[in-house]
Write a protein that holds these residues in place. Structure first.
Motif, PDB file in Angstrom:
ATOM      1  N   CYS A 179       0.822  -1.219   0.000  1.00 40.53           N
ATOM      2  CA  CYS A 179       0.000   0.000   0.000  1.00 40.53           C
ATOM      3  C   CYS A 179       0.853   1.265   0.000  1.00 40.53           C
ATOM      4  O   CYS A 179       0.419   2.311  -0.428  1.00 40.53           O
ATOM      5  CB  CYS A 179      -0.942  -0.004   1.200  1.00 40.53           C
ATOM      6  SG  CYS A 179      -0.170   0.477   2.757  1.00 40.53           S
ATOM      7  N   ARG A 180       2.088   1.164   0.499  1.00 35.83           N
ATOM      8  CA  ARG A 180       3.044   2.283   0.596  1.00 35.83           C
ATOM      9  C   ARG A 180       2.631   3.335   1.645  1.00 35.83           C
ATOM     10  O   ARG A 180       3.249   4.382   1.735  1.00 35.83           O
ATOM     11  CB  ARG A 180       3.233   2.992  -0.746  1.00 35.83           C
ATOM     12  CG  ARG A 180       3.619   2.073  -1.909  1.00 35.83           C
ATOM     13  CD  ARG A 180       3.816   2.905  -3.156  1.00 35.83           C
ATOM     14  NE  ARG A 180       4.126   2.144  -4.346  1.00 35.83           N
ATOM     15  CZ  ARG A 180       3.221   1.622  -5.147  1.00 35.83           C
ATOM     16  NH1 ARG A 180       1.936   1.722  -4.852  1.00 35.83           N
ATOM     17  NH2 ARG A 180       3.593   0.974  -6.234  1.00 35.83           N
ATOM     18  N   LEU A 181       1.564   3.081   2.408  1.00 38.06           N
ATOM     19  CA  LEU A 181       1.055   4.084   3.359  1.00 38.06           C
ATOM     20  C   LEU A 181       1.094   3.638   4.810  1.00 38.06           C
ATOM     21  O   LEU A 181       1.107   4.467   5.720  1.00 38.06           O
ATOM     22  CB  LEU A 181      -0.410   4.422   3.020  1.00 38.06           C
ATOM     23  CG  LEU A 181      -0.684   5.067   1.664  1.00 38.06           C
ATOM     24  CD1 LEU A 181      -2.178   5.057   1.375  1.00 38.06           C
ATOM     25  CD2 LEU A 181      -0.130   6.477   1.617  1.00 38.06           C
ATOM     26  N   CYS A 182       1.103   2.332   5.047  1.00 37.36           N
ATOM     27  CA  CYS A 182       0.953   1.834   6.426  1.00 37.36           C
ATOM     28  C   CYS A 182       2.283   1.913   7.179  1.00 37.36           C
ATOM     29  O   CYS A 182       3.320   2.253   6.620  1.00 37.36           O
ATOM     30  CB  CYS A 182       0.435   0.397   6.404  1.00 37.36           C
ATOM     31  SG  CYS A 182       1.652  -0.794   5.808  1.00 37.36           S
ATOM     32  N   CYS A 237       3.400  -5.585   4.739  1.00 40.24           N
ATOM     33  CA  CYS A 237       2.196  -4.758   4.553  1.00 40.24           C
ATOM     34  C   CYS A 237       0.949  -5.637   4.536  1.00 40.24           C
ATOM     35  O   CYS A 237       0.882  -6.627   3.830  1.00 40.24           O
ATOM     36  CB  CYS A 237       2.307  -3.982   3.225  1.00 40.24           C
ATOM     37  SG  CYS A 237       0.797  -3.099   2.782  1.00 40.24           S
ATOM     38  N   CYS A 248       5.007  -0.366   5.708  1.00 41.56           N
ATOM     39  CA  CYS A 248       5.568   0.217   4.484  1.00 41.56           C
ATOM     40  C   CYS A 248       6.503   1.372   4.823  1.00 41.56           C
ATOM     41  O   CYS A 248       7.614   1.455   4.312  1.00 41.56           O
ATOM     42  CB  CYS A 248       4.452   0.700   3.571  1.00 41.56           C
ATOM     43  SG  CYS A 248       3.627  -0.627   2.665  1.00 41.56           S
TER      44      CYS A 248
HETATM   45 ZN   LIG Z   1       1.467  -0.995   3.514  1.00 45.80          ZN
END
Ligand SMILES: [Zn+2]
Ligand SMILES: [Zn+2]
Length: 364
Positions: free
Chosen positions: A96-99, A110, A102
């Motif tokens: 997701c690149r947001l959590c 992730c 990540c």
């Molecule tokens: Zn993530």
């Protein structure tokens, strides 16, 4: 057909079907024309059982395949680092690149990971298609000299690189790798690149060890299957001259064990052969619960850690190791099966034939 794909509906039920060509939904998306797809143990498990844990939805099915290489077909408007025609190794999971995971640089952990050929919901379609959509930051350019068939091996090599990194293998170490399938062989090869002076491969099949011995001149040990893990550890240490003088099986001289088989007996043996203060990395997947020598682990103050897929920098390093000729993956490629006959490649792997069997991408 627009996008011929191999779709699995359940155990032993796969169909060649036309799917719509994925659209470039995000500005950084890339559409890859698949050249080769590798077969791994999990594919075989899906083919035989219709899934691992989560089963394939029997009415919608799922496109199989997760180890793949290809050629960039088209790119989204924000893609700067690729152009159509570039040859790439594909990392099959996009996080997701947001959590928190990540952002901490551990994107392989992730929870929102979309991994190729993983049943959902939502399902993530696999790479056994003519076209596969990925993202600019999860495809890796390969040099002209590297074959697209070799590029498929970047995936298992990235697994190996990750395991060796987590094991913090240092120059001069003695490393024992349990299991000599593709991952085990590549863990051994990677351990040597990280500076291990002695690398030993362990398996229960003499045939696999013969390959290991000639592949990279590894030392090998064939585990008898009828003895206890303690006895096996003792035998292994003796045979390799790694027993600590005058002690029992709790005193090996092995610095790092990378377990790449998932077999309960192999896990136990792995713990017993380690020196006090040694390191143990679990990358193999087997039974979810096993008997574990936890007292030996505690008293030897072992570092025991889990290991899952690959993370930051692992794909880049794997590409570079192949590119610089430091790890030769060509000898691991055993066969190439035409796209339409994908299940034959799964069967081949199921029978234990070859090391890495490939499936060819759709031919024009
Ligand atoms: Zn993530
Ligand atoms: Zn795999």
């Amino acid at each position: 057909m627009n996008n011929p794909s191999i779709v699995l509906y359940g155990a032993k039920n796969a169909k060649l079907e036309d799917k719509t060509v994925p659209e470039l939904a995000e500005p950084h998306d890339v559409l890859v024309r698949i050249n080769y797809v590798g077969v791994c143990g999990s594919d075989v498990h899906f083919w035989h059982h219709g899934g691992i844990g989560k089963m394939v939805n029997s009415s919608t099915g799922i496109v199989m395949g997760h180890e793949a290489s290809g050629t960039i077909h088209s790119i989204g408007p924000s893609v700067k680092s690729f152009k159509p025609g570039d040859r790439v190794a594909i990392e099959p999971g996009v996080p997701c690149r947001l959590c928190k995971a990540c952002k901490a640089g551990t994107y392989n952990l992730c929870r929102e990971m979309r991994f190729a050929a993983a049943p959902g919901p939502p399902d993530t379609q696999g790479t056994l298609s003519k076209y596969f959509r990925s993202s600019e930051d999860f495809v890796y350019k390969i040099p002209d000299e590297m074959g697209l068939d070799e590029a498929v091996l970047v995936e298992p090599l990235a697994v190996a690189v990750h395991a060796v990194k987590l094991g913090a293998v240092k120059p001069g170490e003695t490393v024992v790798v349990m299991g000599s399938g593709t991952i085990g062989l590549l863990c051994a090869a990677a351990a040597r690149q990280f500076g291990a002076h002695r690398v030993v491969l362990v398996d229960i099949l003499e045939k696999k060890l013969e390959f290991a011995a000639q592949y990279l001149n590894f030392e090998t040990y064939c585990s008898p299957t009828h003895i206890s893990a303690e006895e096996n550890a003792e035998k292994l240490l003796e045979k390799l001259g790694l027993a600590e003088d005058g002690t029992d099986t709790f005193g090996g001289r092995v610095d790092t064990v990378i377990e790449a088989s998932g077999a309960a007996s192999s896990i136990e043996t792995g713990i017993h052969i380690l020196r006090p203060g040694g390191k143990y990395v679990q990358t193999g997947l087997g039974k979810p619960k096993i008997e574990f020598p936890i007292v030996a682990m505690g008293q030897k103050e072992l570092m025991v850690r889990g290991c899952f897929r690959y993370g930051s920098g692992d794909y880049e390093l794997a590409v570079s190791l192949i590119n610089k000729g430091l790890i030769d993956v060509k000898p691991l490629i055993s066969s190439v099966t035409p796209f339409e006959k994908a299940p034959e490649a799964w069967e081949k792997t199921a029978r234990g034939e070859g090391i890495k069997n490939l499936i060819q991408g759709v031919q024009d």
